[in-house]
Design an enzyme around this catalytic site. Structure first.
Site, short mmCIF file in Angstrom:
data_model
loop_
_atom_site.label_atom_id
_atom_site.label_comp_id
_atom_site.label_asym_id
_atom_site.label_seq_id
_atom_site.Cartn_x
_atom_site.Cartn_y
_atom_site.Cartn_z
N CYS A 30 0.82 -1.22 0.00
CA CYS A 30 0.00 0.00 0.00
C CYS A 30 0.85 1.27 0.00
O CYS A 30 0.35 2.35 -0.31
CB CYS A 30 -0.94 0.01 1.21
N HIS A 36 -7.03 2.52 -7.88
CA HIS A 36 -8.21 1.69 -7.65
C HIS A 36 -9.36 2.24 -8.49
O HIS A 36 -9.43 3.44 -8.77
CB HIS A 36 -8.67 1.74 -6.19
N HIS A 74 -9.93 10.62 -11.39
CA HIS A 74 -8.68 10.72 -12.16
C HIS A 74 -7.68 11.67 -11.51
O HIS A 74 -6.96 12.40 -12.20
CB HIS A 74 -8.94 11.09 -13.63
N GLU A 113 -12.69 -0.26 -2.01
CA GLU A 113 -11.37 -0.06 -2.61
C GLU A 113 -11.07 -1.17 -3.63
O GLU A 113 -10.47 -0.93 -4.67
CB GLU A 113 -10.35 -0.07 -1.47
#
Ligand SMILES: [Zn+2]
Length: 132
Positions: A30, A36, A74, A113
């Site tokens: 992570c 994601h 984005h 997620e």
């Protein structure tokens, strides 16, 4: 008809965004930059207006969501103000803070997620019973 009739409405939204978790353990994947396809469920609860037959128009939820989408889609979440450590938990709180002022009856937000991992936030000071 005796008594109010309470319902819960939900709308699902999608975001594409990258992040990295600077506070994750050194050996955690992570920490690395990755993205994601986030899925966010926004839940609103309240009493049905028996004249209109609605709690509210789903479009009202979509309209409240639009500025959140514009701010996050984005983007690299770490660069968004207030999201320097964009975990699902802190992202859910960030989204709540922006939706609550525009959406009466906001009940909970679920941030997914991945297909299998998700975080649900009930608002400030709420959800303690659910989290036990
Ligand atoms: Zn991630």
């Amino acid at each position: 008809m005796a008594g109010a009739h309470y319902v819960e409405l939900a709308v699902t939204f999608h975001l594409e965004a990258s992040h990295r978790l600077p506070c994750a353990p050194q050996d955690s994947a992570c920490r690395r930059l990755h993205g994601h396809s986030w899925v966010i469920d926004v839940h609103v609860a309240g009493a049905v207006d028996m004249d209109s037959g609605w709690l509210l128009d789903y479009h009202d939820i979509e309209a409240a969501w639009q500025p959140v989408h514009d701010a996050l889609d984005h983007q690299h979440l770490n660069e968004v103000e207030g999201l320097s450590n964009p975990t699902s938990e802190l992202l859910a709180i960030w989204i709540w803070d922006r939706l609550a002022e525009r959406l009466e009856g906001l009940l909970r937000i679920t941030v997914r997620e991945t297909c299998t991992a998700r975080c649900t936030y009930f608002g400030p000071g709420r959800g303690k019973e659910e989290a036990k």
